[in-house]
Design a protein around this motif. Structure first.
Motif, PDB file in Angstrom:
ATOM      1  N   THR A 190      43.791  43.913  49.882  1.00  0.00           N
ATOM      2  CA  THR A 190      43.169  43.058  50.895  1.00  0.00           C
ATOM      3  C   THR A 190      43.048  41.625  50.404  1.00  0.00           C
ATOM      4  O   THR A 190      42.625  41.378  49.276  1.00  0.00           O
ATOM      5  CB  THR A 190      41.764  43.583  51.255  1.00  0.00           C
TER       6      THR A 190
ATOM      7  N   SER B 290      41.035  40.400  55.431  1.00  0.00           N
ATOM      8  CA  SER B 290      39.678  40.673  55.893  1.00  0.00           C
ATOM      9  C   SER B 290      38.899  39.366  55.803  1.00  0.00           C
ATOM     10  O   SER B 290      39.235  38.488  55.002  1.00  0.00           O
ATOM     11  CB  SER B 290      39.005  41.763  55.065  1.00  0.00           C
TER      12      SER B 290
ATOM     13  N   ARG C  22      40.827  38.659  50.915  1.00  0.00           N
ATOM     14  CA  ARG C  22      39.493  38.432  51.473  1.00  0.00           C
ATOM     15  C   ARG C  22      39.293  36.927  51.696  1.00  0.00           C
ATOM     16  O   ARG C  22      39.210  36.144  50.758  1.00  0.00           O
ATOM     17  CB  ARG C  22      38.425  38.976  50.538  1.00  0.00           C
TER      18      ARG C  22
END
Length: 279
Positions: free
Chosen positions: A28, A65, A30
């Motif tokens: 991910t 995300s 971020r």
């Protein structure tokens, strides 16, 4: 002794949880972002920084995300420094709160006026400004207002200036856009605004708007009107920093195409104006 053992066990558990979290985030990217700040980002993913984050993540084989936080004072402290996210998509190059990448674009403050007015305005010290109703963004106390606001103050052009808070009413969509809407609605004759916001608003406007880079800023040094924009990571995060630099180097044409799609005026293009293209 029992208390000491308990503390050791708690510490070990915390470390395991931290490692598990880090492992879970390996796939991910971020991103720290503002949920209501077009053309840069919003919660619906409509901003060019949202699109750019997707491109970066795809190149790294990751998903995106977000940690959402209004991009005002305390933004970096509550997001990046808190460890809740790892990347801010747009910061001034050499911004000292983060470790910045190489710049991926350079933009400028601009004048925005209704195209039908034919104002022929580009210099911040143009005498015509003394006869116009001028809008500027205000940031707040502490001398942190925008360069055009400072320059107009130095010129003594204050009675004709109207301030619009850059943070605005966060219950409304895209609060900074109120400044450009004031030009569109005829509340003011001209706005002095940051180029990416102005260029995007001109493309969306129901009234054709002209966006013209502000020149003559050297007179007001150390104020400047053009800025290099980079990505920012936590200081010491050299691995992500280097990956981002590699992405920027390899994808310059794609980045520029994305910026053009959003009407971002690039300073190196020496554009004289960008006309709103909405029919």
């Amino acid at each position: 002794m029992r208390n000491l053992v308990s503390l050791v066990l708690l510490f070990a558990l915390a470390m395991l949880n931290s490692q598990a979290s880090a492992a879970g985030d390996a796939g991910t990217l971020r991103v720290c972002a503002d949920p209501n700040n077009l053309p840069f980002s919003n919660r619906a993913g409509e901003g060019f920084e949202n699109k750019l984050a997707e491109l970066v993540a795809s190149s790294l084989g990751k998903n995106v995300s977000y940690t959402w936080w209004a991009q005002r004072r305390g933004f970096v402290r509550h997001t990046l420094k808190a460890g809740d996210c790892d990347l801010v998509m747009g910061v001034p190059a050499h911004y000292d709160l983060v470790e910045t990448t190489q710049p991926y674009y350079r933009s400028t403050y601009v004048f925005v006026s209704q195209t039908a007015r034919h104002l022929q305005l580009d210099a911040i010290d143009d005498p015509q400004l003394r006869t116009f109703r001028i809008g500027v963004h205000l940031i707040g106390d502490g001398g942190n207002n925008t360069p055009p606001a400072h320059a107009l103050g130095q010129l003594g052009i204050v009675e004709r200036v109207r301030g619009y808070m850059v943070y605005g009413d966060y219950r409304e969509r895209n609060p900074p856009a109120r400044l450009i809407e004031a030009v569109e609605n005829g509340e003011i004759d001209v706005a002095a605004a940051w180029g990416p916001l102005a260029g995007y608003a001109a493309k969306q406007s129901r009234v054709p708007l002209t966006v013209t880079p502000i020149v003559g800023g050297e007179r007001f040094a150390p104020q400047q009107f053009q800025f290099d924009i980079a990505m920012g990571v936590r200081k010491g995060d050299h691995a992500l920093h280097d990956q981002l630099n590699d992405f920027i180097t390899r994808n310059g044409a794609e980045i520029n195409a994305l910026l053009a799609e959003y009407g971002v005026p690039l300073a190196q293009d020496r554009l004289s104006s960008i006309n709103g293209d909405r029919q």
